[in-house]
Scaffold this motif. Sequence first.
Motif, mmCIF file in Angstrom:
data_model
loop_
_atom_site.group_PDB
_atom_site.id
_atom_site.type_symbol
_atom_site.label_atom_id
_atom_site.label_comp_id
_atom_site.label_asym_id
_atom_site.label_seq_id
_atom_site.Cartn_x
_atom_site.Cartn_y
_atom_site.Cartn_z
ATOM 1 N N UNK A 4 -98.305 -26.066 -10.009
ATOM 2 C CA UNK A 4 -96.844 -26.154 -9.949
ATOM 3 C C UNK A 4 -96.396 -27.506 -9.405
ATOM 4 N N UNK A 5 -97.072 -27.981 -8.383
ATOM 5 C CA UNK A 5 -96.746 -29.288 -7.798
ATOM 6 C C UNK A 5 -96.904 -30.385 -8.844
ATOM 7 N N UNK A 6 -98.021 -30.370 -9.547
ATOM 8 C CA UNK A 6 -98.315 -31.399 -10.544
ATOM 9 C C UNK A 6 -97.381 -31.311 -11.741
ATOM 10 N N UNK A 7 -96.974 -30.107 -12.112
ATOM 11 C CA UNK A 7 -96.146 -29.944 -13.311
ATOM 12 C C UNK A 7 -94.655 -30.173 -13.067
ATOM 13 N N UNK A 8 -94.232 -30.272 -11.828
ATOM 14 C CA UNK A 8 -92.814 -30.477 -11.533
ATOM 15 C C UNK A 8 -92.381 -31.870 -12.000
ATOM 16 N N UNK A 9 -91.456 -31.949 -12.952
ATOM 17 C CA UNK A 9 -91.052 -33.251 -13.486
ATOM 18 C C UNK A 9 -90.303 -34.126 -12.484
ATOM 19 N N UNK A 10 -89.775 -33.536 -11.434
ATOM 20 C CA UNK A 10 -89.030 -34.305 -10.427
ATOM 21 C C UNK A 10 -89.792 -34.474 -9.112
ATOM 22 N N UNK A 11 -91.037 -33.995 -9.063
ATOM 23 C CA UNK A 11 -91.858 -34.080 -7.847
ATOM 24 C C UNK A 11 -91.111 -33.489 -6.648
#
Length: 63
Positions: free
Chosen positions: A50-57
């Motif tokens: 989930x952390x890696x896939x978040x487009x806005x970090x």
Amino acid sequence: MKVIVDHSLCEGHAKCTDAAPEVFEVRDDDYSYVLVEVVDENLFEKVERAVVSCPRAAIRIEE
């Protein structure tokens, strides 16, 4: 582990809920929320995804 969503960055893309629906939900205000205070270690890989896939970090993990 504790997971934090920064609402100043979150845009409600829901990538986190796709990766770890046991941990995240996107509410009517279009922000992602963490459903549990302390995340179990057995969910670490999903949360990391989930952390890696978040487009806005907007998601971070605190040990």
